[in-house]
Design a protein around this motif. Structure first.
Motif, PDB file in Angstrom:
ATOM      1  N   ILE C 324       0.776  -1.332  -0.154  1.00  0.00           N
ATOM      2  CA  ILE C 324       0.007  -0.137  -0.058  1.00  0.00           C
ATOM      3  C   ILE C 324       0.871   1.362   0.006  1.00  0.00           C
ATOM      4  CG2 ILE C 324      -1.799   1.265   1.375  1.00  0.00           C
ATOM      5  CD1 ILE C 324      -2.794  -1.367   0.393  1.00  0.00           C
ATOM      6  N   ILE C 325       0.515   2.264  -0.887  1.00  0.00           N
ATOM      7  CA  ILE C 325       1.317   3.394  -0.773  1.00  0.00           C
ATOM      8  C   ILE C 325       0.069   4.448  -0.156  1.00  0.00           C
ATOM      9  CG2 ILE C 325       1.769   5.667  -2.002  1.00  0.00           C
ATOM     10  CD1 ILE C 325       2.591   3.806  -4.147  1.00  0.00           C
ATOM     11  N   LEU C 326       0.283   4.809   1.226  1.00  0.00           N
ATOM     12  CA  LEU C 326      -0.639   5.671   2.175  1.00  0.00           C
ATOM     13  C   LEU C 326      -0.217   7.084   1.819  1.00  0.00           C
ATOM     14  CD1 LEU C 326      -3.083   5.197   3.901  1.00  0.00           C
ATOM     15  CD2 LEU C 326      -1.300   5.348   6.035  1.00  0.00           C
ATOM     16  N   VAL C 327      -1.088   7.756   1.462  1.00  0.00           N
ATOM     17  CA  VAL C 327      -0.940   9.148   1.293  1.00  0.00           C
ATOM     18  C   VAL C 327      -1.726  10.004   2.396  1.00  0.00           C
ATOM     19  CG1 VAL C 327      -0.989  11.197  -0.520  1.00  0.00           C
ATOM     20  CG2 VAL C 327      -0.810   8.826  -1.347  1.00  0.00           C
ATOM     21  N   ASP C 328      -0.956  11.044   3.127  1.00  0.00           N
ATOM     22  CA  ASP C 328      -1.429  12.013   3.886  1.00  0.00           C
ATOM     23  C   ASP C 328      -0.939  13.197   3.530  1.00  0.00           C
ATOM     24  OD1 ASP C 328      -3.208  12.772   5.768  1.00  0.00           O
ATOM     25  OD2 ASP C 328      -2.102  11.730   7.391  1.00  0.00           O
ATOM     26  N   VAL C 341      -1.418   3.574  10.292  1.00  0.00           N
ATOM     27  CA  VAL C 341      -0.283   2.715   9.576  1.00  0.00           C
ATOM     28  C   VAL C 341      -0.509   1.447  10.466  1.00  0.00           C
ATOM     29  CG1 VAL C 341       2.300   2.324   9.675  1.00  0.00           C
ATOM     30  CG2 VAL C 341       1.398   4.378   8.830  1.00  0.00           C
ATOM     31  N   ASN C 342      -0.534   1.165  11.391  1.00  0.00           N
ATOM     32  CA  ASN C 342      -0.550   0.063  12.315  1.00  0.00           C
ATOM     33  C   ASN C 342      -2.076  -0.582  12.043  1.00  0.00           C
ATOM     34  OD1 ASN C 342       0.359  -1.986  14.235  1.00  0.00           O
ATOM     35  ND2 ASN C 342      -0.910  -1.004  15.756  1.00  0.00           N
ATOM     36  N   MET C 343      -2.943   0.099  11.977  1.00  0.00           N
ATOM     37  CA  MET C 343      -4.149  -0.398  11.394  1.00  0.00           C
ATOM     38  C   MET C 343      -4.187  -0.895  10.003  1.00  0.00           C
ATOM     39  SD  MET C 343      -7.507   2.176  11.010  1.00  0.00           S
ATOM     40  CE  MET C 343      -7.704   2.791  12.938  1.00  0.00           C
ATOM     41  N   MET C 344      -3.502  -0.265   9.033  1.00  0.00           N
ATOM     42  CA  MET C 344      -3.326  -0.866   7.801  1.00  0.00           C
ATOM     43  C   MET C 344      -2.571  -2.328   7.692  1.00  0.00           C
ATOM     44  SD  MET C 344      -4.641   1.365   5.973  1.00  0.00           S
ATOM     45  CE  MET C 344      -4.341   1.530   4.244  1.00  0.00           C
ATOM     46  N   LYS C 345      -1.505  -2.460   8.668  1.00  0.00           N
ATOM     47  CA  LYS C 345      -0.947  -3.539   8.892  1.00  0.00           C
ATOM     48  C   LYS C 345      -1.675  -4.708   9.325  1.00  0.00           C
ATOM     49  CE  LYS C 345       3.515  -2.328   7.900  1.00  0.00           C
ATOM     50  NZ  LYS C 345       4.957  -2.762   7.888  1.00  0.00           N
ATOM     51  N   ASN C 346      -2.513  -4.512  10.348  1.00  0.00           N
ATOM     52  CA  ASN C 346      -3.474  -5.327  10.970  1.00  0.00           C
ATOM     53  C   ASN C 346      -4.456  -5.866  10.005  1.00  0.00           C
ATOM     54  OD1 ASN C 346      -2.284  -5.272  13.466  1.00  0.00           O
ATOM     55  ND2 ASN C 346      -3.726  -3.634  14.425  1.00  0.00           N
ATOM     56  N   ALA C 347      -4.759  -5.022   9.189  1.00  0.00           N
ATOM     57  CA  ALA C 347      -5.768  -5.308   7.969  1.00  0.00           C
ATOM     58  C   ALA C 347      -5.132  -6.123   7.016  1.00  0.00           C
ATOM     59  CB  ALA C 347      -6.351  -4.088   7.529  1.00  0.00           C
ATOM     60  N   GLY C 392       6.413   3.313  12.104  1.00  0.00           N
ATOM     61  CA  GLY C 392       6.363   2.176  11.728  1.00  0.00           C
ATOM     62  C   GLY C 392       5.819   1.822  10.225  1.00  0.00           C
ATOM     63  N   SER C 393       6.104   2.775   9.177  1.00  0.00           N
ATOM     64  CA  SER C 393       6.007   2.575   7.731  1.00  0.00           C
ATOM     65  C   SER C 393       7.143   1.874   7.191  1.00  0.00           C
ATOM     66  CB  SER C 393       5.391   3.828   7.117  1.00  0.00           C
ATOM     67  OG  SER C 393       6.505   4.623   7.324  1.00  0.00           O
ATOM     68  N   ASP C 394       7.089   1.259   6.022  1.00  0.00           N
ATOM     69  CA  ASP C 394       8.254   0.637   5.467  1.00  0.00           C
ATOM     70  C   ASP C 394       8.875   1.458   4.791  1.00  0.00           C
ATOM     71  OD1 ASP C 394       7.584  -2.513   5.822  1.00  0.00           O
ATOM     72  OD2 ASP C 394       5.819  -1.671   5.315  1.00  0.00           O
ATOM     73  N   SER C 395       8.426   2.839   4.214  1.00  0.00           N
ATOM     74  CA  SER C 395       9.055   3.843   3.803  1.00  0.00           C
ATOM     75  C   SER C 395       8.403   5.094   4.186  1.00  0.00           C
ATOM     76  CB  SER C 395       9.538   3.566   2.388  1.00  0.00           C
ATOM     77  OG  SER C 395       8.246   3.870   1.742  1.00  0.00           O
ATOM     78  N   LEU C 396       9.134   6.211   3.850  1.00  0.00           N
ATOM     79  CA  LEU C 396       8.314   7.474   4.088  1.00  0.00           C
ATOM     80  C   LEU C 396       8.917   8.541   3.251  1.00  0.00           C
ATOM     81  CD1 LEU C 396       6.740   9.864   5.648  1.00  0.00           C
ATOM     82  CD2 LEU C 396       8.405   9.830   7.419  1.00  0.00           C
ATOM     83  N   GLY C 397       8.139   9.086   2.448  1.00  0.00           N
ATOM     84  CA  GLY C 397       8.816  10.338   1.435  1.00  0.00           C
ATOM     85  C   GLY C 397       7.857  11.425   1.629  1.00  0.00           C
ATOM     86  N   TYR C 398       8.421  12.710   1.850  1.00  0.00           N
ATOM     87  CA  TYR C 398       7.725  13.749   1.626  1.00  0.00           C
ATOM     88  C   TYR C 398       7.944  14.478   0.348  1.00  0.00           C
ATOM     89  CZ  TYR C 398       7.497  14.391   7.085  1.00  0.00           C
ATOM     90  OH  TYR C 398       7.281  13.888   8.404  1.00  0.00           O
ATOM     91  N   ILE C 399       7.056  15.191  -0.087  1.00  0.00           N
ATOM     92  CA  ILE C 399       7.142  16.150  -1.178  1.00  0.00           C
ATOM     93  C   ILE C 399       8.408  17.185  -0.790  1.00  0.00           C
ATOM     94  CG2 ILE C 399       5.516  17.943  -0.470  1.00  0.00           C
ATOM     95  CD1 ILE C 399       4.884  18.036  -3.690  1.00  0.00           C
ATOM     96  N   SER C 400       9.203  17.753  -1.649  1.00  0.00           N
ATOM     97  CA  SER C 400      10.094  18.718  -1.468  1.00  0.00           C
ATOM     98  C   SER C 400       9.329  20.070  -1.410  1.00  0.00           C
ATOM     99  CB  SER C 400      11.123  18.742  -2.565  1.00  0.00           C
ATOM    100  OG  SER C 400      10.582  18.973  -3.740  1.00  0.00           O
TER     101      SER C 400
END
Lengths: 422, 422, 422, 422
Positions: C324-328, C341-347, C392-400
């Motif tokens: 999953i790519i989770l966008v906030d 994030v934890n909720m997504m993993k549990n699902a 606890g996400s597998d990766s994290l990226g911000y826009i510049s």
């Protein structure tokens, strides 16, 4: 002193280096019940609002809190100004804006302005109080040394007195509040006097305000109706003033009768005096219903008249077949008096002789007693005999102005009787 | 009749072929203010709730509305049953379920059950009322011919009377309600009597309930404290009963003194009687604060005691330097009496002689007067001299049971005095 | 525009020659529901309060009404001043007193002061607005010719735009309000511009306020989070800005995955952009509970964390077994992001790659976006990899920052991005 | 599960040997906010009230508490009975009285009656549930061993499922509640099944209720609109059912267009399906205002229509100049659909093709979906082309009944589609 106002209540107290203020509509118990239990402070000032002039937003509820250049103030007062508009206009010339129409906003902004200019709270209160024209018993709570400053107008219209106990000093409109809170009465604040309390001590007391309005003094209506009978105002017991006025009323307006009845609660003392002077037996003639809520809404005029019937009921056994002297403290519109006289007749009274322990109220008060417009005052439109006929009593007698003044002779101040005669 | 209950209020009225019911917590004005103005009906029944036993959901507020097989009922009653649990258990045997713990739910479900079985409302009420043991003055509003059915228990514990005017019939606990609403008193409902009102006429009146509890009758405490002085209960004026008891109290417990004072409001009449019999002058000694809200919350015991000090203040000029006879109607716990005696002494009373216009209250009432547990009743634990010492009065005298019965001699029913003697 | 503030609401309207003002705590429906239905006026101004800074007395709720020497004003504004204390101190030097601590009281008293001095409302507003430093979109309702005067600070921090229909002119923070109320968008008010509306016409429009704060402009966070996606702010569609930022986010932070999910509601548009750019399928991953009351009270920290679990639930079938790519839209404290994030993993999510459509928020905003203290901002204390580990996400990226500015390139004003970089 | 009812909320919990019950009007947060924080119990049952049928006294709010001969019960249910009147009449024959008109009072009195007769709660619930005709998912909390007894009608109209975690068992209408509260889904309760939970274990589970109503089953409208998309009902994901119906809708009603838009929130999933099937791009076309208070009062019809305009606004950039496929879940009255179609056209849509993911709703539901009277159902009065003309869309297509059933094919129960076809 809930009897002096039931529209709203507030309290302001020193908390650290600022002032915390709670206020709301309604009785003290409704407005401040929960706040009072949480409040911890050594210096505080409270107020009960008499009338909010139809304003429902609560902005008129006192104390009024203000922050000015060098401190914070909370202000309460009792009484009506007659130059509020002039003072407001003057302040607005300096660029000061207002959010409402109350005297209390004018007073608090005036004091804040002069405290700023004089760089001193006492000087600011002095110069402001000197500018106020009308009736005011004023208390200012200040963060400057946590002082309480009290001032009474130079006529002494509204009562203001000082009490003391081991914990400190209290200032109150009526002495009954000192009794209830466990303070010993010390003295009345003099007309035109300003006092300053700091750390539980009076550190300044001086008559500084110049006399301004002729033929005024301690409001005689406080003794007739407004104050509580267990209070002393300007050295005169309200209870005694009322009993005395009943006695003089009996001398001035004697009549043969079997029983004297006072309309509860405010005419009971005058009835005692009338009975003592006349030798005619005093008996309760009416029971008053203690539970009529202020919140009842009466859509029709008929329902509004019915409220008097809900409020009082005759004790037949004391009335039936008897000639009754019915004592009341005053007649304003005359509508409820008429209903009560009729109630006595229906309960079997052979005759009802109405005796009033104040002179005919002919003029509207500008100094804080709410008697509405002159149009509403039956005595400003009609003679005593016309009033008697409308009300339906067998006779009607008022105490004379001189008689009432004699009844209040022990008052240490001149009396204001401008509602009776000008 | 707000004085008979301030916890809740309700009204039920015939509307078309059903019954509309409004009820809520608080005074009538708070609970029904807006509802009353909209209500239009020719047949209705209202109620003021005395105590809701700590239940805050309002389920105990009367009238109780029920629909049963062939109609709808709204039921109100005053008084306490002593067999409510047995009746509830019996009804539950038939599979009837309950939602609360009040007598009123038991009564209404019992009546609904028997109205169903008997296929007739009058028969249903008759058989139900015969099953009720204890005190009840009961009114049932029924959609069956829009009848009002009133019943009074066979002892006649609680008052119930009938009034009439050109518009119809009214039934009320106390005659003062008839006066206030413009009805002429007709007669009391007899112990054990059931009456039926239909179309503004009494169409049935019969004493049908069998006597059940020995040594009971019209509750003597209604005359002492509970009822309004302008009411007549079972032919005896409450006002006169109280004045009489004051007179007999004076005869039984004379003492030399300067002034007689009654504690407002409920002891004022006994003080009149005491003064008349003793020839000692009657003067008001205490002012009562009329504005103490029911909603005030008092977290500490000290604050709860302070409420008495807020409630009363002495009128010093009538007390100072004088020997006072202080008349009260009863002593329950003794705590507030003690505070008031102390208040009189602080106001300068030379002596305080406490006189009580009812005998020592030793037993808890099972029939509706809320005197709490026997532990709380000071007279069930202590002698008169012990009570005097605890309260701090110079002397203490109670009226005798016979004396109080003599004061109530004109009552047309036997009197229940089980709180004094068993 | 309830989304811009839920703490309180008010409205002021010309009525005869004065201004009537209603305001209260809560949502518009709660605060003004009944008042709105009664209000009749041709000129009015309303406001939704974003935060009342812990003040519970309601004194901060706008509009602020003031009466000054020659008229009456009602003032509303959006934004934060940075020189409020200086302005207040300056006004207090003239003897002007304050009742609270809000910017809005400072602004209204300042305007009233200068309107008095200049004897003209437009001049008074001009000179006042020139003195205000910080962010403000301001509307003044005046009894002087019933004018509405609108002003926007010289940086243009907060949006302000003009609409028109056959009935007249409207000014609003966001264009969505114009759509909803049936007005056609005319144009944005320019930074530093003041306009005057009289009789439904713009009679004055001029850029008069001098630029004051360097490196500022239209607030970029309005596009990221604050404004509604259906609004246009300074010619840039908020919806498009968000989709664009999602696209650029995808370009800058690509990752192999199966599904793109946006956190409802504010990240849904960025998720669309991410999906479009990456070609990875967009699916709803979380359902948002729409009924969580603002009034819920959470005594423990655990309960406060549970609220996130009550607020969101995963749609398992879209997540289970997938990358999953989770966008906030942003990370402030990071606590709720971690729970989601934890909720997504549990699902059943195999991987969760968190992508944020704004750069790390490192600095507190002084101009009205409530991000609390810097201590609360996780990005001011931690690196991106530290944040990723905590969340606890597998990766994290911000826009510049440049990326976000590119996404907002069509905005007609310079952008303020001081919360990201200083 | 606030989405299943917003009129009132309640909770009942075992406390000692009795049951404590809290309930009030409004959302859970309003009705139970403070009560929930104080409640401590191991066994409890809660409820959200969907509609109180205009009854304002709160008597319909569940749980319903009853005391019967040998215990106490609290009962909640979802669904509508079709033989409530018959059951009530039957109970009244036994002398049982009613206080209101709700199904819940009938159910709880029926159960109490049979629990009394059978001397056993499970037998009482069994015999009662067998007598109930219509839709019910029922939970009974009993003081008899602190059991929870759950029952589902033999058609399985309303959902009911079981969850489990280390602390015990939960029963809920929808599985989303299990997710949110941290329970793992175990299974659905079967049509006609009764289960008993004691000490956190299922101690009884049996299909005992006989089938009663032909051509019924799991309510298809739960999938269309009522349930939350993150729930599974009878093994079918609500989310998937909606996406599927969108796909089939696209197959059955294709049209050339540029963009697919779903009306938020309930049609968003069907729009996803339509987009996937048709290959036409999915974009958000409308923003929904999340802050519209339930408490707003709309006196005029015009204002009631305006609410739709306040509720939605178009995202112009996604619509302007485009041919739009607008997906909604159903048309009931048609009034708000018409306003939304018009809103799309005003935002510049070249064409608006309305697609509905449920068949025309022609019949009123007797089992708990509140679609009001048949008169209000536009599809019971008009053909599809007439509806299209009234609504003003360029085309209108409904999914077929078979299509919708196909979309829900994975549901483990027969489906009730009686609102579409009888």
């Amino acid at each position: 002193m809930q009897h002096r106002g039931q529209e709203g209540a507030g309290i302001a107290a020193i908390s650290g280096n600022t002032i915390i203020c709670h206020k709301d509509h309604g009785l003290v118990s409704e407005a401040l019940g929960s706040a009072l239990n949480k409040l911890k402070s050594h210096v505080a000032v409270g107020h009960c609002l008499y009338s909010n002039n139809g304003n429902n937003t609560g902005e008129n509820i006192q104390p009024v809190f203000t922050e000015y250049l060098t401190g914070r103030l909370a202000t309460v007062h009792d009484g009506n100004l007659i130059n509020a508009k002039e003072l407001k206009d003057e302040l607005m010339k300096y660029g000061i804006a207002f959010t409402g129409t109350s005297d209390s906003e004018v007073i608090s902004k005036l004091i804040a302005y002069h405290c700023t200019k004089k760089k001193n709270v006492l000087d600011g209160v002095k110069i402001s109080a000197e500018l106020l024209k009308g009736a005011f018993s004023l208390i200012v709570l200040s963060t400057d040394n946590n002082r309480l400053i009290a001032a009474r107008d130079s006529s002494g219209f509204r009562p203001l007195c000082i009490g003391k106990n081991k914990n400190g000093i209290a200032v109150a409109s009526e002495s009954c509040a000192l009794d209830t809170c466990g303070f010993d009465f010390v003295r009345n604040i003099k007309p035109g006097e300003i006092i300053v309390i700091e750390n539980g001590e009076i550190i300044y007391e001086e008559v500084v305000l110049t006399p301004k309005i002729k033929n005024t003094g301690s409001c005689i209506f406080e003794y007739v109706y407004f104050a509580r009978p267990d209070s002393f105002i300007d050295n005169l017991s309200v209870y005694e003033a009322r009993v005395n006025s009943g006695r003089i009323l009996a001398k001035e307006n004697p009549v043969e009768a079997d029983v004297v009845c006072g309309i509860p609660d405010s005419a009971l003392e005058a009835a005692i005096g009338y009975s003592e002077e006349s030798g005619i037996k005093l008996l309760p003639g009416l029971i008053r219903n203690r539970y009529l809520g202020r919140s009842f809404i009466y859509p029709t005029q008929e329902q509004r008249e019915n409220i008097v019937k809900l409020k009082f009921n005759a004790i037949k056994s004391n009335i039936e077949g008897k000639r009754i002297i019915l004592v009341d403290d005053s007649i304003v519109r005359g509508t409820s008096t008429k209903i009560i006289v009729n109630m006595m007749k229906n309960a079997g009274a052979k005759e009802v002789h109405l005796r009033i322990s104040s002179p005919p109220v002919k003029y509207v008060c500008n100094y804080g007693i709410d008697t509405r417009s002159e149009e509403d005052l039956i005595a400003s439109r009609m003679s005593v005999s016309e009033i008697r006929d409308i009300i339906g009593s067998d006779s009607l007698g008022y105490i004379s102005i001189d008689g009432l003044k004699e009844a209040c002779a022990r008052c240490s101040l001149p009396l204001c009787a401008n509602c009776f005669n000008r």
